[in-house]
Each structure stands twice: as structure tokens, then as C-alpha cells.
Design a protein around this motif. Structure first.
Motif, PDB file in Angstrom:
ATOM      1  N   LYS A 313      37.399 -62.647 -24.346  1.00  0.00           N
ATOM      2  CA  LYS A 313      36.293 -63.512 -24.622  1.00  0.00           C
ATOM      3  C   LYS A 313      36.530 -64.714 -23.943  1.00  0.00           C
ATOM      4  N   ALA A 317      33.606 -65.975 -20.922  1.00  0.00           N
ATOM      5  CA  ALA A 317      32.913 -67.333 -20.746  1.00  0.00           C
ATOM      6  C   ALA A 317      33.155 -67.801 -19.736  1.00  0.00           C
ATOM      7  N   ARG A 361      35.936 -82.059 -30.517  1.00  0.00           N
ATOM      8  CA  ARG A 361      35.511 -81.054 -31.425  1.00  0.00           C
ATOM      9  C   ARG A 361      37.103 -80.253 -32.028  1.00  0.00           C
ATOM     10  N   GLN A 386      39.341 -66.821 -34.747  1.00  0.00           N
ATOM     11  CA  GLN A 386      38.390 -67.773 -35.042  1.00  0.00           C
ATOM     12  C   GLN A 386      38.608 -69.129 -34.060  1.00  0.00           C
ATOM     13  N   ASP A 389      37.075 -68.192 -30.685  1.00  0.00           N
ATOM     14  CA  ASP A 389      35.596 -68.183 -30.770  1.00  0.00           C
ATOM     15  C   ASP A 389      35.086 -69.630 -30.735  1.00  0.00           C
ATOM     16  N   LYS A 390      35.905 -70.571 -31.437  1.00  0.00           N
ATOM     17  CA  LYS A 390      35.165 -72.005 -31.241  1.00  0.00           C
ATOM     18  C   LYS A 390      35.449 -72.613 -29.747  1.00  0.00           C
ATOM     19  N   VAL A 392      35.264 -70.680 -27.151  1.00  0.00           N
ATOM     20  CA  VAL A 392      34.087 -69.945 -26.324  1.00  0.00           C
ATOM     21  C   VAL A 392      32.860 -70.651 -26.419  1.00  0.00           C
ATOM     22  N   GLY A 393      32.431 -70.845 -27.850  1.00  0.00           N
ATOM     23  CA  GLY A 393      31.306 -71.581 -28.067  1.00  0.00           C
ATOM     24  C   GLY A 393      31.194 -72.913 -27.307  1.00  0.00           C
ATOM     25  N   TYR A 394      32.025 -73.570 -27.368  1.00  0.00           N
ATOM     26  CA  TYR A 394      32.028 -74.863 -26.462  1.00  0.00           C
ATOM     27  C   TYR A 394      31.804 -74.611 -25.259  1.00  0.00           C
ATOM     28  N   ASN A 396      30.392 -72.302 -23.798  1.00  0.00           N
ATOM     29  CA  ASN A 396      29.010 -71.921 -23.347  1.00  0.00           C
ATOM     30  C   ASN A 396      28.006 -73.041 -23.588  1.00  0.00           C
ATOM     31  N   GLU A 397      28.419 -73.925 -24.379  1.00  0.00           N
ATOM     32  CA  GLU A 397      27.736 -75.182 -24.897  1.00  0.00           C
ATOM     33  C   GLU A 397      27.644 -75.896 -23.590  1.00  0.00           C
TER      34      GLU A 397
END
Length: 403
Positions: A313, A317, A361, A386, A389-390, A392-394, A396-397
Motif C-alpha cells: 500500500k 502511494a 492528522r 487502518q 490506510d490513513k 496512504v490517504g494522506y 495521495n491527498e
């Protein structure tokens, strides 16, 4: 977070499972119904010695440690073992070859990062033998100084009868790791070692211990690991030592070997079941709780699968950011660590902006080691899907907001 805890992506001391910390908190007050806290109880009490034996049993089962090897618990961390492995294995070599002079004894070191470099330097400082760099990963970097890949198998030049052969399976600072796939060119070149012999092979697993199985564990003389990455708090070091390497160091000293401090002697540890002196009682307790959780949770393969997923993951990213010129990986494909993924965020002020945004964050410990800078994502066992994933989300953001 409501309980004040954040996601700790730091390289060590590492994140620990919350349920283990909650259980350990109970043991601090009352260990196994004794009415005495674990930090206060005698290390020779029947309750603690039984717990120590249970922890050893979990390690043996999880890693499939053969009966030819002893499991020992000590102190000093990986850096302490940089010295201990040299002294113990030079003593062994002295007993096997008493006629050799010090300059005729060779210690092979595979240098793939900051920690293996330090280990090699310690061997040279202690003396008692000559250091041979069997492979040097810096040769394959653009500047000849950086560590960014595992050397190809053809590059290794092992000595005919070395006192020890050292490698660091995972380089925490540089983010370089040997592949666990033995068909990979980034795997350790077991096929280049002398076959059919009791090899003096030493592996530093401090930052990857119990994250996945150890390839060809039975072929190792010594595997050592500080606990403070995947297993427990700082202060505990775990050794897996083949029994022929547990030698009479005093007999070797009479033949001219460097005397081994008694608490660094593997024979002392083995003869006293790791209880020659007071061990790291509290770290052993917390590590034992982690080991119990791992065993109850399906064993090492479950953790290995999870760690692979987390790694994939973050790498995905990172590649997304590289394609858009926002991130820049530091390690070549195939040699990227599962445990410590390192990269840069090029551009004026961008790296600090990335770190500050993560901190806001609730994601901390992402700054790279002070010696190399950059970003370092440490994905030890206690980091959950989890948590990953947090991040990875950041990531990508951050890429989307930057381009």
C-alpha cells in the motif's frame, strides 16, 4: 484521538499493540496474581521463570527454531551484539584453529547500510582478526556513498574459513532489506557459502524480527535482535545461537583469544538459562505478551501477510507521488524494506509541509534518520491496516494538492 494516542510510525522504540499495553498495565500492579508488580518481582521467582520459558517457547514455535539452536535473552541491544558476536565467534575460531595468528583470522562483513557499517567498524576496533568486506552496497549507488540496494550475488567474495560472516537483514536507517524470496537477486546469497559446513553466519534482525519467517534459519550460527521494533520495549535483546557457537571462552582465552566479559559470553547466558544476572524483566514481560498475542492470532504467517499488504500500500502511494514528481524513492526496486520505507519530498519547504501535515492528522515519527534526512515510514507489526490506510490517504491527498 480521544485517548490522546497517535499513530506512531517511528523507527524505534516502536508502536506496541494497545491491548498488550493495557494488559501490561495490570501486570505493573499485580503480576499473575502474586500481588507484586512485574517491575518489582524477583527474576528467580517461579512465576517469572515460567513466563520466560513461555516466551522462549513462543519464539521457537513462531520461527520454527530447530533444536540445534538455543534461544537466549540478554541486554545491550543490537549494538551490544556487534561486540559480543565478534568476541564469541573469535573464541570459537581460536578453539578450532589455535595455531593461526590474529592476522590470519578473517571476519567477513556484508555492508548494506549504516548499521552493518557500524558492526564492521566495531569488529575492526576490537581486533583479534582481520575484517574483510565481502560485499559493499555503496558500489552500486550513483555517488558511491549511498546505500540504496542489496548487492547482486556475483559481487560477494566470502573468505575460505572465516571466524564469522555478518549481514544486517534490514537496514533501519537506509531502508534497504534482503528479499525473503531466495530466487530474488536481492536475497542473501546462501549458494555462495561453503556447503555442508557449520557456517559462522551471523544475522542482525533487530528491525525485522518476527515480521516474517527467517530464510534458512538453521544455517545461521547466530541471529540477534533488539526487541524495540516489532516485539517490545528497549532493553531486551533476543539471541538464537547454534549450540556449537556456545563455547568455553575462558579456554579460548588461555590459547590467546581476547577475554570475553562474562555477561557477553553466550555460554554464561546458556548455562544460566538467561538468568546469570537480573534480566530486563519488564521488557521481557511486555515482549512475552506480544508473543502470546501473535501465537493466539494465527502465527507468523498471518503477520507476514499483513506486513506485505501494508508495504504494498505504501509503495503504491509512493509510486503515485513519484509519477507526479512529488515524492522521490531512495531505494531501488527489489531492495525496498518492508519495515522502513524511505523517500524524499523534493522542493523548497515541501518535506516539512508533508511532515507537519501528517503531525496535524495524528501521524508522528515520520522524519527520516538525522544522518540521511527525508521521510521514513516504519511499518512494524503493531501498525495496523487502518493506520496504514490513513497514511496512504494522506500521501495521495498531499500529491493531489501539490501538483
Amino acid at each position: 484521538m480521544s485517548d490522546g494516542r497517535v499513530i506512531n510510525f517511528g523507527a524505534g522504540p516502536s508502536a506496541l499493540p494497545t491491548d498488550v499495553l493495557e494488559e501490561a498495565n495490570k501486570g505493573l500492579l499485580n503480576f499473575q496474581g502474586t500481588g507484586i508488580g512485574i517491575a518489582e518481582i524477583s527474576h528467580r521467582s517461579k512465576e517469572f521463570t515460567a513466563f520466560l520459558n513461555e516466551a522462549e517457547s513462543h519464539i521457537r514455535t513462531l520461527l520454527e527454531v530447530p533444536s540445534t539452536h538455543k534461544i537466549l535473552f540478554t541486554q545491550g541491544g543490537g549494538s551490544g551484539q556487534f561486540s559480543a558476536v565478534v568476541l564469541n565467534l573469535l573464541a570459537r575460531h581460536r578453539l578450532l584453529h589455535p595455531q593461526l595468528k590474529d592476522e590470519e583470522r578473517v571476519m567477513d562483513y556484508v555492508v548494506t547500510g549504516s548499521w552493518s557499517k557500524k558492526a564492521m567498524q566495531e569488529a575492526g576496533r576490537l581486533g583479534g582478526g582481520r575484517v574483510n568486506i565481502a560485499a559493499d552496497a555503496r558500489r552500486y549507488s550513483n555517488d558511491g556513498k549511498a546505500f540504496n540496494s542489496v548487492p547482486p550475488h556475483d559481487d560477494y567474495a566470502f573468505s575460505a574459513d572465516p571466524a564469522l560472516i555478518y549481514y544486517c537483514e534490514n537496514e533501519t536507517v537506509d531502508g534497504v532489506q534482503f528479499s525473503d524470496d531466495l530466487s530474488s537477486p536481492a536475497s542473501f546469497p546462501f549458494e555462495k557459502l561453503t556447503q555442508g559446513a557449520l557456517l559462522p553466519l551471523v544475522a542482525d534482525y533487530s528491525s525485522s524480527f518476527l515480521s516474517r519467517p527467517i530464510p534458512r534459519l538453521a544455517d545461521h550460527a547466530v541471529v540477534f535482535a533488539g526487541a524495540q521494533k516489532n516485539l517490545g520495549p528497549a532493553g531486551l535483546t533476543i539471541l538464537i545461537v547454534r549450540q556449537d557457537c556456545i563455547v568455553d571462552v575462558d579456554a579460548a582465552a588461555k590459547l590467546g583469544a581476547t577475554p570475553v566479559p562474562i555477561t557477553l559470553s553466550y555460554k554464561t547466558l546458556a548455562d544460566h538459562s538467561s538468568l546469570y544476572n537480573t534480566p530486563s524483566v519488564l521488557p521481557i514481560y511486555i515482549a512475552g505478551l506480544v508473543l502470546r498475542k501473535m501465537s493466539d492470532g494465527g502465527g507468523l504467517q498471518v503477520y507476514a501477510q499483513s506486513n506485505r499488504q501494508k508495504f504494498e500500500k505504501i509503495v503504491a502511494a509512493l509510486k503515485n507521488g513519484e509519477e507526479k514528481d512529488v515524492f522521490k524513492a531512495k531505494v531501488k526496486d527489489g531492495s525496498v524494506s518492508w519495515m522502513n520505507i524511505v523517500f524524499d519530498v523534493p522542493g523548497e519547504g515541501r518535506q516539512q509541509k508533508f511532515l507537519d501535515g501528517a503531525d496535524k492528522r495524528g501521524m508522528k515519527g515520520l522524519a527520516g534518520h538525522r544522518s540521511v534526512g527525508g521521510v521514513r515510514v516504519s511499518l512494524y507489526n503493531a501498525i495496523t491496516q487502518q493506520d496504514t490506510d490513513k497514511l496512504v490517504g494522506y500521501m495521495n491527498e498531499f500529491v493531489a494538492d501539490t501538483v
